[in-house]
Design a protein around this motif. Sequence first.
Motif, short mmCIF file in Angstrom:
data_model
loop_
_atom_site.label_atom_id
_atom_site.label_comp_id
_atom_site.label_asym_id
_atom_site.label_seq_id
_atom_site.Cartn_x
_atom_site.Cartn_y
_atom_site.Cartn_z
N VAL A 48 4.66 -28.29 -10.93
CA VAL A 48 4.26 -28.66 -12.30
C VAL A 48 2.75 -28.80 -12.40
O VAL A 48 2.12 -28.30 -13.33
CB VAL A 48 4.98 -29.96 -12.74
CG1 VAL A 48 4.39 -30.51 -14.02
CG2 VAL A 48 6.47 -29.72 -12.89
N LEU A 49 2.15 -29.47 -11.42
CA LEU A 49 0.69 -29.65 -11.43
C LEU A 49 -0.03 -28.31 -11.35
O LEU A 49 -1.03 -28.09 -12.04
CB LEU A 49 0.26 -30.55 -10.28
CG LEU A 49 0.62 -32.02 -10.44
CD1 LEU A 49 0.34 -32.77 -9.14
CD2 LEU A 49 -0.12 -32.65 -11.60
N HIS A 50 0.48 -27.40 -10.52
CA HIS A 50 -0.13 -26.07 -10.44
C HIS A 50 -0.04 -25.36 -11.79
O HIS A 50 -1.00 -24.75 -12.24
CB HIS A 50 0.53 -25.22 -9.36
CG HIS A 50 0.04 -23.81 -9.37
ND1 HIS A 50 -1.21 -23.47 -8.91
CD2 HIS A 50 0.60 -22.67 -9.84
CE1 HIS A 50 -1.40 -22.17 -9.08
NE2 HIS A 50 -0.31 -21.66 -9.63
N GLY A 51 1.12 -25.45 -12.43
CA GLY A 51 1.28 -24.82 -13.73
C GLY A 51 0.30 -25.37 -14.76
O GLY A 51 -0.28 -24.61 -15.54
N ILE A 52 0.10 -26.66 -14.74
CA ILE A 52 -0.84 -27.29 -15.68
C ILE A 52 -2.27 -26.86 -15.37
O ILE A 52 -3.01 -26.43 -16.25
CB ILE A 52 -0.72 -28.83 -15.61
CG1 ILE A 52 0.64 -29.29 -16.13
CG2 ILE A 52 -1.85 -29.50 -16.39
CD1 ILE A 52 0.96 -30.74 -15.81
N ASN A 53 -2.65 -26.99 -14.10
CA ASN A 53 -4.02 -26.67 -13.70
C ASN A 53 -4.38 -25.21 -13.90
O ASN A 53 -5.54 -24.88 -14.14
CB ASN A 53 -4.26 -27.04 -12.23
CG ASN A 53 -4.21 -28.53 -11.98
OD1 ASN A 53 -4.29 -29.33 -12.90
ND2 ASN A 53 -4.06 -28.90 -10.72
#
Length: 137
Positions: A48-53
């Motif tokens: 999820v964090l990768h997708g956001i970043n």
Amino acid sequence: MKDTENIHQKVQDLCDCYALNDPLQEMARLKDDKEHEDAALKWIALCVLHGINSNAEEISIQRTDDDQVTVRAKYKASDLPSPNGAGKAVFEAVRNITHIEGDKGKTKLALGFRDSSLDLSVKLKNKGNKERIVFKF
């Protein structure tokens, strides 16, 4: 029955914990983790964090009957680090958090961490010998 709110809360806490780290680097470190259930929750948070970043449009995770897992992000053609041994646990955790049962389903997943919140669209599909999860941002 497992406490699914607890799993959901753990994913949110892990998003908060890893928010300042490099998600891809952390995902790659999980491949040899023997504690599959914990690794699965960490991997979901990092995904999820990768997708956001990375301003990803979507991230899909596919698992075959022989537990081969591939992960693709839709923003450019690139593979992400796979959860490997924790792949089955990733699918179980997503099913537990979202309460999606059967061969396919779609729902919203609210994640709150730090001073922000995010609503993801989660799709799960089981077709033949392949199972797939798609996180839409």
